[in-house]
Design a protein around this motif. Structure first.
Motif, short mmCIF file in Angstrom:
data_model
loop_
_atom_site.label_atom_id
_atom_site.label_comp_id
_atom_site.label_asym_id
_atom_site.label_seq_id
_atom_site.Cartn_x
_atom_site.Cartn_y
_atom_site.Cartn_z
N ASN A 1 0.80 -1.22 0.00
CA ASN A 1 0.00 0.00 0.00
C ASN A 1 0.83 1.27 0.00
O ASN A 1 0.44 2.27 -0.59
CB ASN A 1 -0.94 0.01 1.22
N ASP A 2 1.96 1.26 0.66
CA ASP A 2 2.81 2.45 0.74
C ASP A 2 3.83 2.41 -0.39
O ASP A 2 4.86 1.74 -0.30
CB ASP A 2 3.50 2.51 2.11
N ALA A 3 3.54 3.15 -1.46
CA ALA A 3 4.42 3.12 -2.64
C ALA A 3 5.80 3.66 -2.31
O ALA A 3 6.80 3.17 -2.85
CB ALA A 3 3.78 3.94 -3.76
N THR A 4 5.89 4.63 -1.41
CA THR A 4 7.18 5.22 -1.06
C THR A 4 8.10 4.18 -0.44
O THR A 4 9.29 4.08 -0.80
CB THR A 4 7.00 6.40 -0.10
N VAL A 5 7.57 3.37 0.48
CA VAL A 5 8.37 2.31 1.10
C VAL A 5 8.80 1.29 0.05
O VAL A 5 9.95 0.86 0.01
CB VAL A 5 7.57 1.62 2.23
N GLY A 6 7.86 0.90 -0.80
CA GLY A 6 8.19 -0.06 -1.84
C GLY A 6 9.26 0.46 -2.78
O GLY A 6 10.17 -0.28 -3.18
N ILE A 7 9.18 1.72 -3.15
CA ILE A 7 10.18 2.33 -4.04
C ILE A 7 11.57 2.30 -3.39
O ILE A 7 12.57 1.95 -4.04
CB ILE A 7 9.77 3.77 -4.40
N GLU A 8 11.63 2.61 -2.10
CA GLU A 8 12.91 2.60 -1.39
C GLU A 8 13.50 1.19 -1.36
O GLU A 8 14.71 1.00 -1.61
CB GLU A 8 12.72 3.12 0.04
N GLN A 9 12.67 0.20 -1.05
CA GLN A 9 13.17 -1.17 -0.94
C GLN A 9 13.58 -1.73 -2.30
O GLN A 9 14.62 -2.40 -2.41
CB GLN A 9 12.10 -2.04 -0.28
N LEU A 10 12.80 -1.47 -3.33
CA LEU A 10 13.14 -1.98 -4.65
C LEU A 10 14.41 -1.33 -5.20
O LEU A 10 15.21 -1.99 -5.86
CB LEU A 10 11.97 -1.75 -5.61
N THR A 11 14.59 -0.05 -4.92
CA THR A 11 15.83 0.63 -5.34
C THR A 11 17.04 -0.04 -4.70
O THR A 11 18.06 -0.27 -5.36
CB THR A 11 15.78 2.12 -4.96
N GLU A 12 16.92 -0.40 -3.43
CA GLU A 12 18.01 -1.08 -2.74
C GLU A 12 18.23 -2.48 -3.31
O GLU A 12 19.37 -2.93 -3.46
CB GLU A 12 17.72 -1.16 -1.24
N MET A 13 17.15 -3.18 -3.67
CA MET A 13 17.29 -4.53 -4.21
C MET A 13 17.99 -4.53 -5.57
O MET A 13 18.71 -5.48 -5.90
CB MET A 13 15.92 -5.20 -4.33
N ILE A 14 17.80 -3.49 -6.35
CA ILE A 14 18.53 -3.37 -7.62
C ILE A 14 20.03 -3.30 -7.34
O ILE A 14 20.85 -3.93 -8.01
CB ILE A 14 18.05 -2.14 -8.42
N ASN A 15 20.40 -2.54 -6.30
CA ASN A 15 21.82 -2.46 -5.91
C ASN A 15 22.33 -3.81 -5.43
O ASN A 15 23.48 -4.19 -5.70
CB ASN A 15 21.99 -1.41 -4.81
N VAL A 16 21.49 -4.55 -4.70
CA VAL A 16 21.88 -5.87 -4.21
C VAL A 16 22.19 -6.80 -5.38
O VAL A 16 23.18 -7.55 -5.36
CB VAL A 16 20.76 -6.46 -3.32
N VAL A 17 21.36 -6.78 -6.41
CA VAL A 17 21.59 -7.62 -7.58
C VAL A 17 22.93 -7.28 -8.22
O VAL A 17 23.70 -8.18 -8.60
CB VAL A 17 20.44 -7.47 -8.60
N GLU A 18 23.22 -5.99 -8.33
CA GLU A 18 24.50 -5.57 -8.93
C GLU A 18 25.69 -6.09 -8.12
O GLU A 18 26.71 -6.49 -8.68
CB GLU A 18 24.55 -4.03 -8.98
N GLU A 19 25.53 -6.12 -6.79
CA GLU A 19 26.64 -6.52 -5.92
C GLU A 19 26.80 -8.03 -5.81
O GLU A 19 27.91 -8.55 -5.70
CB GLU A 19 26.42 -5.94 -4.51
N LYS A 20 25.67 -8.77 -5.83
CA LYS A 20 25.72 -10.19 -5.48
C LYS A 20 25.67 -11.14 -6.68
O LYS A 20 26.23 -12.23 -6.62
CB LYS A 20 24.57 -10.53 -4.53
N LEU A 21 24.98 -10.76 -7.73
CA LEU A 21 24.90 -11.62 -8.91
C LEU A 21 25.85 -11.08 -9.98
O LEU A 21 25.45 -10.41 -10.92
CB LEU A 21 23.45 -11.69 -9.43
N THR A 22 27.11 -11.38 -9.81
CA THR A 22 28.17 -10.66 -10.55
C THR A 22 28.43 -11.20 -11.95
O THR A 22 29.07 -10.53 -12.76
CB THR A 22 29.48 -10.70 -9.74
N ASN A 23 27.96 -12.42 -12.25
CA ASN A 23 28.23 -13.00 -13.57
C ASN A 23 27.16 -12.52 -14.55
O ASN A 23 26.09 -13.10 -14.65
CB ASN A 23 28.24 -14.52 -13.49
N GLN A 24 27.47 -11.48 -15.30
CA GLN A 24 26.50 -10.92 -16.23
C GLN A 24 26.48 -11.65 -17.57
O GLN A 24 25.59 -11.39 -18.39
CB GLN A 24 26.78 -9.43 -16.44
N LYS A 25 27.41 -12.56 -17.80
CA LYS A 25 27.42 -13.32 -19.05
C LYS A 25 26.49 -14.52 -18.99
O LYS A 25 26.05 -15.00 -20.03
CB LYS A 25 28.85 -13.78 -19.36
#
Length: 499
Positions: free
Chosen positions: A302-326
């Protein structure tokens, strides 16, 4: 809220052509089943997803609407032990006889009867819940104008309409939208397609002139709402690049489900998360579950602001943890997850057939979080819109960004679909993107009423006549849909036939 029962066709925004369709259905029914009466009609529409594709099976909210194009069925209820299904298009959908004692799906010989059997399986289960154990025989004639393989959920519309028909034929008149959605969400799983629920929910719960926010957690809900711009409209164009979901599932749809499941499990391990539910379609963690576990609580949607904050952080997590882009090999996944090849095969590859060279875990996880973020940004934009042109530009930009990621991260677009989007943007569309499963199918275009004619003319001259020089006016009419949001599933009585 119960499924509506209506007495005429006034719910259609364009009554006359649909009146002609019903006349055709009645005529075909009478030819197929001379002397038998039609007991009622069952109907369920297709849908177009405006933004939020390939995220529903990870339990993130999506923004579809039901469209005017639908599947209708004339239904006769009888006391035989069989169901006979026919179609106004007998060439592509020939007559099939299904005995009530055998609803087993023949995976070796795929036909439209298998989709009806999916409906029969889930309808039987629901009817047993309601105390109905002896089913009625039925004779049905179907007609559908949702393009097959067009990305507008023709299979979901068919399964929902069939399920509704079976349940009504067996005496249940108070079926709720929630229950019809609940039981049909898994219907296509029986033919090996791992759908997530958006298609069925939009088909069941659509409302005239309203979009739907469909949420999957903490429970499946559909919230209707109006857009803030009165003359805004959506043009839907069938690319005529057909992708059959069942036939291509091992390399497309089901593979995405598997890749996202592996990515979720890998993120759970790399982040050291505990008590993450294995709630995906294949029994792995989901990418929504990873996000909820990382932040220590379940975002209620329901709170889009909270969801936006968490999803933005999860995008960063993917960049840091799933490093094999090939792309990850099975061996690399086993090493990262600390499991054997046999355990990997059993956990991820045993439920549905998939084919791949490498597993694009980084790309799929990043797409899910970025696309989910765009849904919330769209909701926030809708709730704060004050200026028409600014709203259209910003909404269009989000749709265009979605198309880029569908192409580059999810790889569910292709060169021809990208070209169709480019043509539309040059001729009056604010935003254009693949809708639905992709790999063919349809594109949805955001525009305004005053730009529709020029947009359609541009698409005809610069896409359809170039790609399909011999296309007929009738085929163009079928390929281009200008649809307002429409009513969802309903039962139609035979009263209007007597007038």
């Amino acid at each position: 809220m119960s499924i509506s029962t209506v007495e005429d066709l006034s719910f259609y925004s364009n009554v006359e052509p649909n009146q002609q369709r019903f006349t055709e259905v009645v005529k075909t029914f009478q030819t197929n089943f001379p002397g038998d009466d039609i007991t009622f009609f069952a109907r369920s529409p297709g849908r177009v997803n405006l933004i939020g594709d390939h995220i529903d099976y990870n339990f993130f909210p999506v923004l579809p609407m039901a469209i005017a194009n639908d599947v209708i069925a004339a239904v006769n209820v009888n006391s035989t032990n069989e169901i006979i299904i026919t179609n106004t298009d007998a060439k592509d959908f020939p007559k099939e006889v299904i005995t009530l004692s055998n609803s087993q799906i023949d995976q070796e010989h795929h036909s439209w009867a298998n989709y009806f059997k999916c409906a029969l399986i889930v309808a039987k289960q629901y009817l047993e819940e309601r105390g109905v154990t002896s089913l009625k025989g039925m004779k049905l004639t179907f007609n559908g104008n949702v393009p097959t393989g067009g990305g507008l959920s023709s299979s979901a519309a068919f399964c929902v309409a069939s399920t509704l028909a079976i349940i009504r034929a067996n005496g249940i008149t108070d079926l709720t939208k929630q229950d019809l959605t609940r039981i049909t969400v898994v219907s296509e799983h029986y033919v090996g397609v791992n759908t997530g629920g958006m298609d069925q929910c939009a088909s069941v719960c659509g409302e005239p002139d309203k979009l739907l926010l469909i949420e999957f957690k903490p429970k499946l809900t559909a919230k209707p709402f109006k857009l803030p711009i009165q003359d805004l409209t959506f043009v839907i164009t069938n690319s005529l690049q057909v992708s059959n979901k069942h036939e291509t599932a091992p390399i497309h749809y089901n593979l995405r489900v598997v890749e996202m499941g592996i990515a979720a499990d890998l993120l759970v391990k790399k982040l050291g998360l505990e008590q993450v539910p294995n709630d995906s379609n294949i029994g792995t963690a989901s990418l929504r579950g990873v996000m909820d576990a990382k932040f220590g609580h379940s975002w209620d949607g329901n709170d889009a602001t909270v969801g936006i904050e968490q999803l933005t952080e999860m995008i960063n997590v993917v960049e840091e943890k799933l490093t094999n882009q090939k792309g990850y090999s099975i061996e690399e996944c086993c090493r990262e997850l600390d499991i054997t090849a046999k355990e990997f095969d059993q956990r991820y590859l045993s439920q549905f057939p998939v084919k791949f060279d490498t597993l694009k875990l980084y790309q799929r996880a990043k797409h899910v979080y970025k696309e989910s973020l765009r849904v919330l940004k769209t909701l926030k934009l809708i709730s704060t819109a004050t200026d028409k042109e600014s709203f259209l530009i910003k909404f269009g930009r989000l749709m265009n960004e979605s198309q880029v990621d569908l192409d580059e991260l999810n790889e569910s677009s292709n060169k021809k679909l990208n070209e169709l989007c480019s043509v539309a943007l040059a001729n009056g569309s604010y935003g254009s993107r693949v809708t639905g499963a992709g790999w063919g199918g349809s594109i949805v275009h955001l525009t305004t009423v005053d730009k529709v004619d020029a947009l359609i003319e541009g698409l005809i001259n610069n896409y359809y006549k170039v790609e399909f020089p011999n296309i007929t006016p009738a085929e163009l009419d079928d390929a281009i849909i200008n649809s307002k949001p429409s009513m969802g599933s309903c039962i139609i009585t035979t009263d209007f036939l007597k007038r």
